[in-house]
Design a protein around this motif. Sequence first.
Motif, PDB file in Angstrom:
ATOM      1  N   PRO A   1     -31.311 -12.863 -30.380  1.00  0.00           N
ATOM      2  CA  PRO A   1     -30.521 -12.912 -29.141  1.00  0.00           C
ATOM      3  C   PRO A   1     -29.015 -12.794 -29.399  1.00  0.00           C
ATOM      4  CG  PRO A   1     -32.246 -14.560 -29.058  1.00  0.00           C
ATOM      5  CD  PRO A   1     -32.241 -14.006 -30.460  1.00  0.00           C
ATOM      6  N   ARG A   2     -28.541 -13.398 -30.463  1.00  0.00           N
ATOM      7  CA  ARG A   2     -27.108 -13.313 -30.784  1.00  0.00           C
ATOM      8  C   ARG A   2     -26.719 -11.881 -31.153  1.00  0.00           C
ATOM      9  NH1 ARG A   2     -23.937 -13.858 -35.599  1.00  0.00           N
ATOM     10  NH2 ARG A   2     -21.833 -14.491 -35.047  1.00  0.00           N
ATOM     11  N   VAL A   3     -27.546 -11.214 -31.946  1.00  0.00           N
ATOM     12  CA  VAL A   3     -27.278  -9.824 -32.323  1.00  0.00           C
ATOM     13  C   VAL A   3     -27.288  -8.935 -31.076  1.00  0.00           C
ATOM     14  CG1 VAL A   3     -28.168  -7.855 -33.621  1.00  0.00           C
ATOM     15  CG2 VAL A   3     -28.130 -10.130 -34.666  1.00  0.00           C
ATOM     16  N   ALA A   4     -28.228  -9.182 -30.171  1.00  0.00           N
ATOM     17  CA  ALA A   4     -28.294  -8.407 -28.928  1.00  0.00           C
ATOM     18  C   ALA A   4     -27.034  -8.620 -28.081  1.00  0.00           C
ATOM     19  CB  ALA A   4     -29.546  -8.785 -28.131  1.00  0.00           C
ATOM     20  N   ARG A   5     -26.572  -9.872 -27.978  1.00  0.00           N
ATOM     21  CA  ARG A   5     -25.354 -10.155 -27.205  1.00  0.00           C
ATOM     22  C   ARG A   5     -24.140  -9.458 -27.819  1.00  0.00           C
ATOM     23  NH1 ARG A   5     -27.452 -15.397 -27.422  1.00  0.00           N
ATOM     24  NH2 ARG A   5     -25.875 -16.003 -28.945  1.00  0.00           N
ATOM     25  N   MET A   6     -24.023  -9.502 -29.140  1.00  0.00           N
ATOM     26  CA  MET A   6     -22.882  -8.861 -29.801  1.00  0.00           C
ATOM     27  C   MET A   6     -22.901  -7.347 -29.572  1.00  0.00           C
ATOM     28  SD  MET A   6     -22.925 -11.139 -33.325  1.00  0.00           S
ATOM     29  CE  MET A   6     -22.259  -9.812 -34.265  1.00  0.00           C
TER      30      MET A   6
ATOM     31  N   LEU B   1     -24.367  -5.732 -27.044  1.00  0.00           N
ATOM     32  CA  LEU B   1     -24.070  -5.504 -25.632  1.00  0.00           C
ATOM     33  C   LEU B   1     -22.571  -5.630 -25.374  1.00  0.00           C
ATOM     34  CD1 LEU B   1     -25.197  -5.159 -22.689  1.00  0.00           C
ATOM     35  CD2 LEU B   1     -25.107  -7.652 -22.578  1.00  0.00           C
ATOM     36  N   ARG B   2     -21.960  -6.663 -25.927  1.00  0.00           N
ATOM     37  CA  ARG B   2     -20.524  -6.893 -25.758  1.00  0.00           C
ATOM     38  C   ARG B   2     -19.727  -5.679 -26.259  1.00  0.00           C
ATOM     39  NH1 ARG B   2     -19.660 -11.517 -28.917  1.00  0.00           N
ATOM     40  NH2 ARG B   2     -20.746 -12.648 -27.295  1.00  0.00           N
ATOM     41  N   ALA B   3     -20.081  -5.154 -27.424  1.00  0.00           N
ATOM     42  CA  ALA B   3     -19.379  -3.992 -27.973  1.00  0.00           C
ATOM     43  C   ALA B   3     -19.571  -2.755 -27.095  1.00  0.00           C
ATOM     44  CB  ALA B   3     -19.862  -3.710 -29.395  1.00  0.00           C
ATOM     45  N   ALA B   4     -20.783  -2.539 -26.604  1.00  0.00           N
ATOM     46  CA  ALA B   4     -21.044  -1.369 -25.760  1.00  0.00           C
ATOM     47  C   ALA B   4     -20.263  -1.447 -24.445  1.00  0.00           C
ATOM     48  CB  ALA B   4     -22.535  -1.243 -25.478  1.00  0.00           C
ATOM     49  N   LEU B   5     -20.272  -2.603 -23.800  1.00  0.00           N
ATOM     50  CA  LEU B   5     -19.564  -2.731 -22.526  1.00  0.00           C
ATOM     51  C   LEU B   5     -18.057  -2.636 -22.713  1.00  0.00           C
ATOM     52  CD1 LEU B   5     -21.652  -5.442 -20.648  1.00  0.00           C
ATOM     53  CD2 LEU B   5     -21.751  -2.960 -20.439  1.00  0.00           C
ATOM     54  N   ALA B   6     -17.533  -3.206 -23.777  1.00  0.00           N
ATOM     55  CA  ALA B   6     -16.097  -3.090 -24.046  1.00  0.00           C
ATOM     56  C   ALA B   6     -15.729  -1.647 -24.330  1.00  0.00           C
ATOM     57  CB  ALA B   6     -15.705  -3.982 -25.226  1.00  0.00           C
TER      58      ALA B   6
ATOM     59  N   ASP C   1     -20.213 -11.075 -18.677  1.00  0.00           N
ATOM     60  CA  ASP C   1     -20.749 -12.442 -18.655  1.00  0.00           C
ATOM     61  C   ASP C   1     -22.194 -12.494 -18.158  1.00  0.00           C
ATOM     62  OD1 ASP C   1     -18.383 -13.445 -19.668  1.00  0.00           O
ATOM     63  OD2 ASP C   1     -17.616 -14.060 -17.709  1.00  0.00           O
ATOM     64  N   THR C   2     -22.446 -11.871 -17.024  1.00  0.00           N
ATOM     65  CA  THR C   2     -23.804 -11.886 -16.471  1.00  0.00           C
ATOM     66  C   THR C   2     -24.753 -11.088 -17.342  1.00  0.00           C
ATOM     67  OG1 THR C   2     -22.932 -12.159 -14.243  1.00  0.00           O
ATOM     68  CG2 THR C   2     -25.203 -11.402 -14.432  1.00  0.00           C
ATOM     69  N   ALA C   3     -24.348  -9.913 -17.777  1.00  0.00           N
ATOM     70  CA  ALA C   3     -25.217  -9.077 -18.613  1.00  0.00           C
ATOM     71  C   ALA C   3     -25.551  -9.774 -19.927  1.00  0.00           C
ATOM     72  CB  ALA C   3     -24.550  -7.731 -18.878  1.00  0.00           C
ATOM     73  N   GLU C   4     -24.585 -10.446 -20.496  1.00  0.00           N
ATOM     74  CA  GLU C   4     -24.800 -11.146 -21.761  1.00  0.00           C
ATOM     75  C   GLU C   4     -25.807 -12.288 -21.587  1.00  0.00           C
ATOM     76  OE1 GLU C   4     -21.898 -12.523 -25.388  1.00  0.00           O
ATOM     77  OE2 GLU C   4     -21.135 -12.679 -23.357  1.00  0.00           O
ATOM     78  N   LEU C   5     -25.681 -13.073 -20.534  1.00  0.00           N
ATOM     79  CA  LEU C   5     -26.610 -14.165 -20.275  1.00  0.00           C
ATOM     80  C   LEU C   5     -28.027 -13.641 -20.052  1.00  0.00           C
ATOM     81  CD1 LEU C   5     -27.299 -17.144 -19.619  1.00  0.00           C
ATOM     82  CD2 LEU C   5     -26.683 -16.612 -17.246  1.00  0.00           C
ATOM     83  N   LEU C   6     -28.172 -12.636 -19.185  1.00  0.00           N
ATOM     84  CA  LEU C   6     -29.502 -12.131 -18.857  1.00  0.00           C
ATOM     85  C   LEU C   6     -30.154 -11.452 -20.049  1.00  0.00           C
ATOM     86  CD1 LEU C   6     -28.923 -10.808 -15.226  1.00  0.00           C
ATOM     87  CD2 LEU C   6     -29.455 -13.127 -16.024  1.00  0.00           C
ATOM     88  N   THR C   7     -29.363 -10.713 -20.830  1.00  0.00           N
ATOM     89  CA  THR C   7     -29.889 -10.077 -22.039  1.00  0.00           C
ATOM     90  C   THR C   7     -30.368 -11.128 -23.026  1.00  0.00           C
ATOM     91  OG1 THR C   7     -28.483  -8.136 -21.750  1.00  0.00           O
ATOM     92  CG2 THR C   7     -29.307  -8.562 -23.980  1.00  0.00           C
ATOM     93  N   SER C   8     -29.578 -12.158 -23.209  1.00  0.00           N
ATOM     94  CA  SER C   8     -29.947 -13.225 -24.126  1.00  0.00           C
ATOM     95  C   SER C   8     -31.263 -13.879 -23.712  1.00  0.00           C
ATOM     96  CB  SER C   8     -28.831 -14.271 -24.180  1.00  0.00           C
ATOM     97  OG  SER C   8     -29.135 -15.258 -25.121  1.00  0.00           O
TER      98      SER C   8
ATOM     99  N   ALA D   1     -37.136  -4.550 -29.190  1.00  0.00           N
ATOM    100  CA  ALA D   1     -36.099  -3.530 -29.115  1.00  0.00           C
ATOM    101  C   ALA D   1     -35.351  -3.704 -27.801  1.00  0.00           C
ATOM    102  CB  ALA D   1     -36.693  -2.124 -29.196  1.00  0.00           C
ATOM    103  N   MET D   2     -34.103  -3.307 -27.796  1.00  0.00           N
ATOM    104  CA  MET D   2     -33.263  -3.385 -26.595  1.00  0.00           C
ATOM    105  C   MET D   2     -32.637  -2.019 -26.368  1.00  0.00           C
ATOM    106  SD  MET D   2     -29.909  -5.765 -25.853  1.00  0.00           S
ATOM    107  CE  MET D   2     -28.785  -4.874 -26.918  1.00  0.00           C
ATOM    108  N   ARG D   3     -32.575  -1.610 -25.133  1.00  0.00           N
ATOM    109  CA  ARG D   3     -31.866  -0.384 -24.757  1.00  0.00           C
ATOM    110  C   ARG D   3     -30.875  -0.733 -23.671  1.00  0.00           C
ATOM    111  NH1 ARG D   3     -34.120   5.312 -22.366  1.00  0.00           N
ATOM    112  NH2 ARG D   3     -32.100   6.364 -22.419  1.00  0.00           N
ATOM    113  N   VAL D   4     -29.647  -0.311 -23.861  1.00  0.00           N
ATOM    114  CA  VAL D   4     -28.565  -0.550 -22.904  1.00  0.00           C
ATOM    115  C   VAL D   4     -28.118   0.817 -22.395  1.00  0.00           C
ATOM    116  CG1 VAL D   4     -26.256  -1.508 -22.590  1.00  0.00           C
ATOM    117  CG2 VAL D   4     -27.828  -2.567 -24.216  1.00  0.00           C
TER     118      VAL D   4
END
Length: 155
Positions: free
Chosen positions: A23-28, A30-35, A44-51, A66-69
């Motif tokens: 979950p931490r790797v997924a949040r990181m 996601l954070r990089a992709a959105l930035a 904030d919302t995407a990070e919580l729901l993804t986690s 696997a995760m796809r954004v």
Amino acid sequence: MVTVSPPEPWSYALHLPHDPRAPRVARMTLRAALAGHGMPELLDTAELLTSEMVTNAYRHAKGAAAMRVRGGEGGRLRVGVWDSNPHIPPPFDRPSRPLRTAPAADEDDGGRGLLLVRLWADDWGGYPLGDDLFGRGGKLLWFELGVAAEAVVAA
């Protein structure tokens, strides 16, 4: 510095091992992709729901996930999480509809993650996969967010 999003949709895929740090790797990621695509208002919302969704994949499946954004037109964001467990939890096994299930009891150890997804996402769902891209079947759960919905949640 201003980041300009490309006019066409974009997507990233991430393979996650069966590991409590997933979950931490997924949040990181996601954070990089959105930035990188100039979508900080959804973070904030995407990070919580993804986690929550990646945590469920770790807790309820025995193998990798696997995760796809994906970013779409109009500032839309779609996050999908695949895992090897074919069981689709209700109400993700049906088209999006108003919440009709009772929340978890105070003493329960789980049961709140998908409730958050159902309450905060603009749209959500799930479907079974036969032989998916990893050749293992399972299921895919997803949610979508948009800029307008995020502004409402923040307010």
